[in-house]
Design an enzyme around this catalytic site. Structure first.
Site, PDB file in Angstrom:
ATOM      1  N   CYS A  89       0.867  -1.180   0.000  1.00  0.00           N
ATOM      2  CA  CYS A  89       0.000   0.000   0.000  1.00  0.00           C
ATOM      3  C   CYS A  89       0.896   1.220   0.000  1.00  0.00           C
ATOM      4  O   CYS A  89       1.641   1.450   0.956  1.00  0.00           O
ATOM      5  CB  CYS A  89      -0.914  -0.007   1.220  1.00  0.00           C
ATOM      6  SG  CYS A  89      -1.929   1.486   1.370  1.00  0.00           S
ATOM      7  N   CYS A 222      -5.038   6.210  -3.286  1.00  0.00           N
ATOM      8  CA  CYS A 222      -4.336   4.926  -3.387  1.00  0.00           C
ATOM      9  C   CYS A 222      -2.963   5.213  -3.974  1.00  0.00           C
ATOM     10  O   CYS A 222      -2.852   5.632  -5.131  1.00  0.00           O
ATOM     11  CB  CYS A 222      -5.114   3.951  -4.263  1.00  0.00           C
ATOM     12  SG  CYS A 222      -4.263   2.375  -4.547  1.00  0.00           S
TER      13      CYS A 222
END
Length: 291
Positions: A89, A222
């Site tokens: 991530c 993101c």
């Protein structure tokens, strides 16, 4: 591991461009975080709320990270909001590094973080921004199509240590609500699911995106998705650094702010953006036991 349901659980909250995370410090990997507990922690009404959990463990104490312990002392054991495990991530690794600085484990400057997507090198700037070396993108062959409300677009398959499908649209509203995962085909291209980015142009080397993250629905940002978007846009624009011999930088607007992505001729990708710790506290065993 000991059970989190019999002892208080220390946590922090942090975000990177409003992609927010519950941070669970656990240096010796003693806390059990089953999927159901992760989902409860990330619940925005009955829990703390977050797009995922950053489980902070020494690499030497985690079986998936021991091989990286010589290069990176700390392992980001990342979990999606639904409790599933993820490889990487991008916003999370920036917040993870900020937590390490906040806790006194590292100083501003260069930090190595082990992830399931490999060791990531992070620079903590004194001005508050964080730059992450995100590695290199892989662009698998084969076409992908994404569909929302009867509209379909070709999507570029980009892997940033986790899978992405990048679709260019005229209007970000065409992405719909993004409550549910948009259908894509062929489904076999992404056997473990996929993060889907919808991208619209905003100006020269400047785009905006919305994203449906697997296991978390639409998120405010993101990081790996922004990198995938920059890579896909560079190929669309004929600005592949491997072909031009020059680095290319894109500004990527996300719902929660702005990220700056640079790809170098050797394929190395850097992402720069903010990372903030906003709160810390303790969850009592009585709440934990309710699950």
């Amino acid at each position: 591991m000991t059970s989190t349901q019999t002892t208080p659980l220390r946590y922090l909250k942090g975000h990177g461009t409003e992609n927010d995370f519950v941070i669970v410090p656990d240096a010796e990997n003693e806390i059990d975080l089953p999927p159901a507990l992760v989902a409860r922690l990330c619940d925005r009404r009955a829990g703390l709320g977050g797009d995922g959990v950053l489980h902070v463990v020494r690499s030497a104490a985690h079986p998936e990270a021991r091989a990286m312990a010589g290069e990176a002392e700390w392992f980001m054991d990342y979990r999606n909001a639904d409790g599933t495990v993820a490889e990487m991530c991008g916003n999370g690794v920036r917040v993870f590094a900020r937590y390490l600085e906040h806790a006194g484990h590292v100083a501003a400057g260069e930090v190595a973080v082990a992830t399931r997507g490999g060791v990531k090198h992070v620079h903590l700037d004194k001005d508050g921004s964080v730059t992450v070396s995100m590695g290199r993108a892989v662009l698998p062959e084969g076409s992908v199509t994404v569909t929302v409300d009867g509209r379909s677009w070709p999507a570029r398959n980009v892997n940033m240590g986790n899978p992405h499908a990048v679709a260019f649209v005229e209007d970000l509203a065409h992405a719909g609500t993004l409550y549910d995962e948009p259908p894509y085909e062929p489904a076999a291209v992404y056997p473990d699911g996929v993060n889907i980015e919808f991208v619209a142009d905003r100006g020269p080397r400047h785009v905006a995106m919305r994203v449906h993250e697997r296991g978390a629905a639409e998120t405010r940002s993101c990081g790996t998705g922004a990198c995938a978007v920059a890579v896909a846009t560079a190929r669309r624009d004929g600005a592949d650094p491997a072909e031009t011999g020059a680095p290319v930088t894109y500004t990527v607007d996300v719902l929660g702010g702005t990220l700056v992505i640079t790809e170098h001729p050797d394929g190395a990708i850097e992402m720069t953006g903010p990372a903030v710790i906003v709160a810390e506290g303790t969850l009592e065993p009585s709440w934990l036991a309710q699950g």
